[in-house]
Design a protein around this motif. Structure first.
Motif, PDB file in Angstrom:
ATOM      1  N   SER A 304       0.823  -1.205   0.000  1.00 21.76           N
ATOM      2  CA  SER A 304       0.000   0.000   0.000  1.00 21.76           C
ATOM      3  C   SER A 304       0.861   1.260   0.000  1.00 21.76           C
ATOM      4  CB  SER A 304      -0.919   0.029   1.227  1.00 21.76           C
ATOM      5  OG  SER A 304      -1.718  -1.119   1.265  1.00 21.76           O
ATOM      6  N   TRP A 308       1.052   4.252  -2.600  1.00 16.20           N
ATOM      7  CA  TRP A 308       0.713   5.577  -2.096  1.00 16.20           C
ATOM      8  C   TRP A 308       1.771   6.584  -2.548  1.00 16.20           C
ATOM      9  CZ3 TRP A 308      -1.635   5.398   3.485  1.00 16.20           C
ATOM     10  CH2 TRP A 308      -2.536   6.454   3.632  1.00 16.20           C
ATOM     11  N   PRO A 314      -3.286   4.588  -2.105  1.00 18.15           N
ATOM     12  CA  PRO A 314      -3.136   3.174  -1.736  1.00 18.15           C
ATOM     13  C   PRO A 314      -4.375   2.430  -2.241  1.00 18.15           C
ATOM     14  CG  PRO A 314      -3.928   4.417   0.123  1.00 18.15           C
ATOM     15  CD  PRO A 314      -3.816   5.410  -1.010  1.00 18.15           C
ATOM     16  N   ALA A 319      -3.464  -3.545  -1.122  1.00 14.49           N
ATOM     17  CA  ALA A 319      -3.424  -4.021   0.264  1.00 14.49           C
ATOM     18  C   ALA A 319      -3.695  -5.522   0.321  1.00 14.49           C
ATOM     19  CB  ALA A 319      -4.439  -3.256   1.108  1.00 14.49           C
TER      20      ALA A 319
END
Lengths: 470, 112
Positions: A304, A308, A314, A319
Motif C-alpha cells: 500500500s 501511495w 493506496p 493491500a
C-alpha cells in the motif's frame, strides 16, 4: 506401525464375510485378525499415544487450509476476472477441491508420504490402507501423537490449493477439461515427488542423507506449494498465450469486494497452513502463527505504501495483494524465524511482488492473468532465500542459524535454500511444459475465440454468474 | 407533447423526481447510462495496469409532458439537478408524435 498389504485384504475379506456370512463368521474374524495386528504394531512406535490437543488443532488446521481454496482463493481470484468468467474461476477452485481430494486418497498421499526412499513414496498407503482405521484403532504417525488420517487429510488440503493457485495464470481462456487433465497429472507427477523430496526425507529435506547441498528449510511449502505453482503458472501463461485483447481491452477486475474478502479469508486460512505445519499444538505452532500474522500485516502495509508514494493512492487490491505476498513469503520460514524478521520478510515481499506484478510483467508482456507467478513464484522464491538469512536456532534448535546469526552455518544453509529453489523451479517448469504440450496435442488447451469472447461461464459451464432480470 | 430527456447526476435523481412529482409529473423512465461530455473521465490502476475510463456513469430520466407544461418541467430539472460544477449533465427536448396507454388504449395527453 503399518499394516501390510495382505493384512489389509484379510481385513476387507473379514468385513465382507462378516456381512455376508452372519454372526458365526463375524465372531471368528472379530477375535482374530485386526486387533493382534495393532498390538504387534504398537512397539514400533513408542510415541503412538494419541495427543488429543495436537489432533484437535491439526483437524482444525485442515479445515482452515481447505477454507483457503474456497471460499478464500475462489473469491480472491473470482473478483479479479471479468464478469463473464467469474463462475469459471470459482468452478476451478471448487472442482479441484473435489478431484484433487480423490487423487490424494487413491494414490497421491502414498506417492508423497510412503516411505519409498529419496525420490518418491511407495504403494504403502494406496487407497488409504494403513491410513484408515483398523479394528477401531486409527494408525498413528510415529512420534507425532496424531493419527495418520489427520496427517493425510491435512496434507491433502495442500494438494488441493497448490494446483488451484496455478489457475490464476490461465484464467479466462483455458478449457475446463484441459485444466482437469493438467491438474490431475501435475498433482501426481510434480506435486507428490516435490512433497516427498522436501517433507519425507527426500533430496531437498534439510539434513537428509544425500540431500542436494545439504537440503533446505521449508516449513510450510515455500518450495512445494508456492515456487512449484508459481513457476508452473508462468509456463502456463507463456504456453497458452495472452487473453484476446490483452493490453487494450478493458480487463479490470469485476468485483474487488470479492477479492478483498477472499484475501481476508486466505489470511485466516493461512494460520492453519503455517501454524498447522508444526504438526502439533505446541510453542512452535504459536510462533508460526504469530510470524505468519506479522508478515501478512507488513506485506499489506508495504504494498500500500509503495503505491501511495508512487501512484498517489493506496489501492484496495494493493493491500489485499500485499497481504497475500507477505503470507507467501513467510510460508517456508514460519517455523524458523522470529516475529521481527517476519515483519521484514513481509515488507520485502510487499515491495518485491509489487514490482514483479506492476513492472516485470508489463516489461515482458506475458499475460499471467491474476499474477500467480508474480505473487507465488516471486514471493515463494524470496521467502525461501530469506529463510536462509533469518532462520534461527532460537526457534528451531535442531536445524540451523541463518546468515544473519551465523556465517558458518548460514552460508551453507543459504546455498541449500537457493539450490532447492532452482531444483524446484526447473523441475516444475520442465514437467509442466511437457504436460501442457501433451494436453495441447490431445484435448487442446484453449477455448475457441468465439467462446473466449462469450466468456467461459457460458461456453464451459452453460451458466451466468449474475442474473439481475426478473 | 414534448419528450424531455435529461442526463443528470445520480445523487440528484431523488430531488428531481420529487420536485417533478410536485409539479404534476407522475411518471418517468430512468436508465443508468455512461457517456462523456466536458467532464473528463479518470484513470484506474490495478497492480500497475492503468485503465483510462472515459465514460462517466450518469442517470438519464425520460419525461413526457404537454406543451404548456414544458417550461415548468425544464425549470424544475434545472433547479433541482444543478450543482454548478462541470458534469451536471444536459437536457434534450423533442416533439412527440403520440402517447398511448396500453391498458385502456387512450391516446395523446390523456395517456400521460
Amino acid at each position: 506401525m503399518r499394516t501390510s498389504p495382505r493384512r489389509w485384504w484379510v481385513g476387507a475379506i473379514a468385513v465382507c464375510a462378516a456381512l455376508w456370512g452372519g454372526i458365526e463368521t463375524a465372531g471368528v474374524f472379530g477375535e482374530e485378525a485386526p486387533p493382534e495386528d495393532e498390538v504387534a504394531a504398537a512397539p514400533e512406535t513408542p510415541a503412538s499415544e494419541l495427543d488429543t490437543g495436537a489432533n484437535a488443532w491439526m483437524l482444525t488446521s485442515s479445515a482452515l487450509v481447505l477454507f483457503m481454496t474456497a471460499p478464500g482463493l475462489a473469491m480472491f481470484y473470482g473478483g479479479l476476472v471479468r464478469r463473464k468468467n467469474v463462475l469459471s474461476v470459482m468452478m476451478q477452485c471448487l472442482f479441484l477441491m473435489a478431484i484433487m481430494s480423490l487423487v490424494w486418497g487413491l494414490w497421491g498421499y502414498s506417492l508423497a508420504f510412503g516411505d519409498g526412499g529419496r525420490w518418491i513414496g511407495n504403494a504403502d498407503y494406496l487407497g488409504m490402507r494403513g491410513v484408515q482405521m483398523e479394528a477401531g484403532q486409527a494408525p498413528m504417525v510415529p512420534g507425532l501423537g496424531i493419527p495418520r488420517l489427520t496427517h493425510m487429510v491435512f496434507q491433502g488440503m495442500f494438494f488441493i490449493i497448490t494446483p488451484a493457485l496455478i489457475c490464476g495464470a490461465f484464467a479466462e481462456r483455458m478449457k475446463f477439461s484441459a485444466m482437469v487433465a493438467l491438474m490431475v497429472l501435475w498433482g501426481t507427477i510434480v506435486y507428490t515427488p516435490l512433497c516427498h523430496w522436501v517433507w519425507a526425507e527426500g533430496v531437498l529435506a534439510f539434513g537428509a542423507d544425500g540431500a542436494f547441498a545439504g537440503g533446505a528449510l521449508d516449513f510450510a511449502g515455500g518450495t512445494v506449494v508456492h515456487i512449484s505453482s508459481g513457476f508452473s503458472a508462468l509456463v502456463c501463461a507463456l504456453v497458452l498465450g495472452p487473453r484476446l485483447g490483452y493490453g487494450h481491452d478493458d480487463m479490470r477486475p469485476h468485483n474487488l469486494a470479492f477479492t478483498s474478502l477472499g484475501a481476508a479469508m486466505l489470511w485466516v486460512g493461512w494460520f492453519g497452513f503455517n501454524a498447522g505445519s508444526a504438526l502439533a499444538a505446541d510453542g512452535l505452532a504459536a510462533s508460526a502463527f504469530v510470524v505468519t500474522h506479522f508478515s501478512a500485516a507488513a506485506g499489506a502495509v508495504a504494498w500500500s505504501v509503495v503505491e501511495w508514494v508512487y501512484r498517489g493512492k493506496p489501492s484496495v487490491l494493493g493491500a489485499a495483494s500485499g497481504a497475500v505476498a507477505g503470507l507467501v513469503c513467510i510460508t517456508p520460514a514460519s517455523g524458523f524465524v522470529q516475529p521481527l524478521p517476519a515483519m521484514i520478510m513481509g515488507a520485502a515481499a510487499g515491495v518485491v511482488c509489487f514490482i514483479a506484478c506492476a513492472a516485470v510483467k508489463t516489461r515482458f508482456g506475458y499475460d499471467d492473468s491474476l499474477d500467480a507467478f508474480g505473487v507465488h513464484g516471486i514471493g515463494g522464491t524470496l521467502g525461501a532465500i530469506l529463510t536462509g538469512i533469518f532462520a534461527t536456532r532460537a526457534v528451531a534448535p535442531d536445524y540451523a542459524d541463518g546468515l544473519l546469526y551465523s556465517v558458518s552455518e548460514g552460508g551453507p544453509l543459504l546455498v541449500g535454500q537457493i539450490v532447492a529453489v532452482v531444483v524446484t523451479a526447473v523441475f516444475s517448469i520442465v514437467v509442466t511444459l511437457v504436460l501442457l504440450k501433451v494436453i495441447d496435442a490431445t484435448i487442446g488447451l484453449r477455448v475457441s475465440q468465439e467462446d473466449e469472447m462469450r466468456g467461459l461461464d457460458l461456453s464451459e459451464h452453460g451458466e451466468e454468474g449474475y442474473i439481475f432480470t426478473g | 407533447m414534448k419528450k424531455i430527456e435529461a442526463i443528470i447526476r445520480h445523487f440528484k435523481l431523488e430531488d428531481v423526481k420529487n420536485a417533478l412529482n410536485e409539479h404534476g409529473i407522475h411518471g418517468m423512465t430512468v436508465q443508468e447510462v455512461r457517456g462523456y461530455g466536458r467532464q473528463k473521465g479518470h484513470t484506474e490502476m490495478y497492480r500497475g495496469a492503468e485503465y483510462t475510463v472515459d465514460f462517466v456513469p450518469k442517470v438519464k430520466i425520460e419525461v413526457v409532458c404537454s406543451d404548456d407544461n414544458l417550461d415548468r418541467v425544464v425549470d424544475t430539472i434545472l433547479k433541482h439537478g444543478q450543482t454548478g460544477e462541470i458534469g451536471d449533465g444536459k437536457i434534450f427536448i423533442s416533439d412527440l408524435q403520440d402517447a398511448i396507454r396500453i391498458r385502456t388504449g387512450e391516446r395523446g395527453e390523456a395517456a400521460l
